[in-house]
Each structure stands twice: as structure tokens, then as C-alpha cells.
Write an enzyme that holds these catalytic residues in place. Structure first.
Site, mmCIF file in Angstrom:
data_model
loop_
_atom_site.group_PDB
_atom_site.id
_atom_site.type_symbol
_atom_site.label_atom_id
_atom_site.label_comp_id
_atom_site.label_asym_id
_atom_site.label_seq_id
_atom_site.Cartn_x
_atom_site.Cartn_y
_atom_site.Cartn_z
ATOM 1 N N HIS A 1 -5.741 3.213 -4.294
ATOM 2 C CA HIS A 1 -5.712 3.400 -2.826
ATOM 3 C C HIS A 1 -6.168 4.830 -2.484
ATOM 4 O O HIS A 1 -5.707 5.398 -1.505
ATOM 5 C CB HIS A 1 -4.277 3.131 -2.334
ATOM 6 C CG HIS A 1 -4.142 2.829 -0.867
ATOM 7 N ND1 HIS A 1 -4.973 1.970 -0.183
ATOM 8 C CD2 HIS A 1 -3.240 3.266 0.054
ATOM 9 C CE1 HIS A 1 -4.583 1.895 1.082
ATOM 10 N NE2 HIS A 1 -3.541 2.686 1.262
ATOM 11 N N HIS B 1 3.848 -2.289 3.131
ATOM 12 C CA HIS B 1 3.970 -0.941 2.564
ATOM 13 C C HIS B 1 5.340 -0.793 1.916
ATOM 14 O O HIS B 1 6.356 -1.071 2.569
ATOM 15 C CB HIS B 1 3.806 0.124 3.656
ATOM 16 C CG HIS B 1 2.448 0.097 4.305
ATOM 17 N ND1 HIS B 1 2.119 -0.798 5.290
ATOM 18 C CD2 HIS B 1 1.332 0.840 4.072
ATOM 19 C CE1 HIS B 1 0.853 -0.602 5.651
ATOM 20 N NE2 HIS B 1 0.350 0.387 4.932
ATOM 21 N N ASP C 1 0.826 -1.210 0.000
ATOM 22 C CA ASP C 1 0.000 0.000 0.000
ATOM 23 C C ASP C 1 0.861 1.261 0.000
ATOM 24 O O ASP C 1 2.063 1.216 0.294
ATOM 25 C CB ASP C 1 -0.900 0.014 1.243
ATOM 26 C CG ASP C 1 -2.095 -0.916 1.084
ATOM 27 O OD1 ASP C 1 -2.116 -1.699 0.118
ATOM 28 O OD2 ASP C 1 -3.002 -0.846 1.929
ATOM 29 N N ASP C 2 0.195 2.386 -0.281
ATOM 30 C CA ASP C 2 0.813 3.732 -0.233
ATOM 31 C C ASP C 2 1.932 3.870 -1.263
ATOM 32 O O ASP C 2 2.896 4.607 -1.053
ATOM 33 C CB ASP C 2 1.346 4.072 1.174
ATOM 34 C CG ASP C 2 0.293 3.904 2.255
ATOM 35 O OD1 ASP C 2 -0.856 3.606 1.918
ATOM 36 O OD2 ASP C 2 0.635 4.067 3.441
ATOM 37 N N HIS D 1 -5.178 9.154 0.193
ATOM 38 C CA HIS D 1 -5.250 8.240 1.335
ATOM 39 C C HIS D 1 -6.396 8.633 2.256
ATOM 40 O O HIS D 1 -6.227 8.805 3.467
ATOM 41 C CB HIS D 1 -3.924 8.205 2.103
ATOM 42 C CG HIS D 1 -3.697 6.898 2.824
ATOM 43 N ND1 HIS D 1 -4.107 6.684 4.118
ATOM 44 C CD2 HIS D 1 -3.129 5.735 2.423
ATOM 45 C CE1 HIS D 1 -3.785 5.445 4.482
ATOM 46 N NE2 HIS D 1 -3.197 4.852 3.464
HETATM 47 ZN ZN LIG Z 1 -2.510 3.024 3.046
#
Ligand SMILES: [Zn+2]
Length: 249
Positions: A105, A195, A54-55, A109
Site C-alpha cells: 500500500h 481499514h 488497508d493502512d 500512503h
Molecule cells: Zn489507505
């Protein structure tokens, strides 16, 4: 029509329980998905695992991860923050070109359970950015922090993916810690949350791939994990893994 989505998702579960992840008929796999890092002469993989990051994207850290994945023939899934795409388009194209799955995503965020129309706009804006950079459409969604509402699911134009194994790499960093959390818990069909904003997480992911590949596991994209399990992912369903849904209020 959309109102009935949640129970439709839930209806799938008893069927999945009967079939089981390992019991999926191999003949049902798309030709491309049947290509695996494991040579045909060897026995079938002990299981399939989808690492998800993620991110993303995160410049040099993501690049190092891509290098490590390429060296190992492993594929993963990246969930991108839309506003981070600008200036990193080449990196995003590299993800797709090297066989990884790319997903949405949100733009900044944003948690989707409380943001209403703002969250929906963020998903749309990120989807459009991905369509511009990569083509295609219907990019899977990973809700930030996993927060989604029934309304989020009703309005989604793609499958949503939660996770079944949380490394908590943002809270408890350290390569060894993250490696241990995965090795202690990973089973066939798991979706692992990581991440690619942390060097430790990249090191941990590559170490886990080395260790579990030696035990016969194969690392695949979320899409391939579902295909291997014989599950056709539905838009508006929030999956933890192919055989498990997460219900939301
Ligand atoms: Zn995230």
C-alpha cells in the site's frame, strides 16, 4: 510490450462475463485453494467474499482482528504501509503464517496517479521490505485512495486491486453502520474495502463474517477469490473484483 497492457486486461472481460464467477470449473482450482472452512458434507458455499484491510499493520487492533479471524477460520487480505512494518514484523509474519494475504500500500500512503517516480520508488521499497520479512515476491498492490494512472499500471510488477464494495469506514464509522453497508450490498465475488486502523471496523468485519457465514458465504483472500473464479490475475491490471476491471486515464 507494456504499452498494450490495458487492452489486454480489457480483453479478458467478455470472457469473464460468459464464464461468470459461479461458473468457474472447480477442477481448475489449486489443491490448496480447494480447502475451505465449509465441510465437504455441506453444500457448496453460497459465494466467496474477500475482505481487504488497508493502512495495516496497526498493533493491538490488527492482533485482535487476527484472533477473531482465526477463531472463525476466515482469511482476508492486508495492504501494508511500508513504513509501518518496522517494529511490527512479528505481526506481519503472523498474518502470512495464518493464511492471510499480504499486499503493498506504498511506503508512506502516497497517491500513485500524481507522484511519478516517487510513487514507483515507494512501491519498490515496500515490496523489498515484504520480501525481507516474508520472502516471496510480486506482492499485490492496493493504490492509496484507489488513485492510479496508466503509467502506474504500466510499471507495476504485480496485479493491482481496487474494490467493489466500499464500506467508507473512515468517513462513516460505527460498527452498526459498517455492518449494514456490507450486508446490504455484498454479493458473490465482492472485494470489500475496510481499514484495520479502526476498532469499529474490526468489530464490524467479525460480525459480518458471523452473519454471512451463517448464510453460507466463505471468506477468502483476494488470491483465492480469483482462483475460485477461474481468473489468473495479471500484473498491471487494476481489478475491482475477479470479473471487473477499473479503467484509468
Ligand atoms: Zn489507505
Amino acid at each position: 510490450m507494456k504499452r498494450n497492457k490495458t487492452w489486454l486486461c480489457l480483453l479478458l472481460l467478455p470472457l469473464l462475463a460468459l464464464v461468470g464467477i459461479r461458473g468457474a470449473p472447480r477442477g481448475a482450482l489449486p489443491a490448496q485453494a480447494a480447502v475451505s472452512a465449509v465441510p465437504a458434507a455441506q453444500s457448496a458455499p453460497a459465494g466467496y467474499i474477500a475482505l481487504t484491510f488497508d493502512d495495516s499493520p496497526n498493533g493491538a487492533v490488527t492482533e485482535r482482528l487476527l484472533d477473531g479471524l482465526a477463531a472463525r477460520g476466515a482469511h482476508v487480505t492486508f495492504f501494508l504501509i511500508g513504513e509501518q512494518i518496522e517494529g511490527q514484523e512479528a505481526l506481519v509474519r503472523r498474518m502470512a503464517a495464518e493464511g492471510h494475504q499480504v499486499g503493498n500500500h506504498t511506503w508512506t500512503h502516497r497517491r500513485l496517479d500524481t507522484s511519478g517516480a516517487v510513487g514507483a520508488r515507494e512501491l519498490r521499497r515496500t515490496e523489498e521490505a515484504l520480501e525481507r520479512v516474508l520472502g516471496g515476491s510480486g506482492y499485490w498492490v492496493r493504490p492509496p485512495w484507489g488513485f492510479a494512472s496508466a503509467e502506474t499500471l504500466r510499471e507495476a510488477d504485480a496485479p493491482l486491486l481496487y474494490w467493489s464494495l466500499d464500506t467508507e469506514d473512515w468517513r462513516l464509522p460505527g460498527t452498526e453502520t459498517v455492518v449494514r453497508r456490507i450486508l446490504d450490498a455484498a454479493t458473490d465475488g465482492d472485494v470489500v474495502l475496510l481499514h484495520d486502523s479502526y476498532e469499529d471496523s474490526v468489530d464490524a468485519a467479525l460480525a459480518v463474517i458471523d452473519e454471512l457465514s451463517a448464510r453460507g458465504f466463505a471468506f477468502v483472500t483476494a488470491e483465492e477469490l480469483f482462483a475460485r473464479a477461474g481468473v489468473a490475475p495479471e500484473r498491471g491490471c487494476l481489478y475491482c473484483r475477479p470479473d471487473r476491471l477499473r479503467t484509468v486515464a
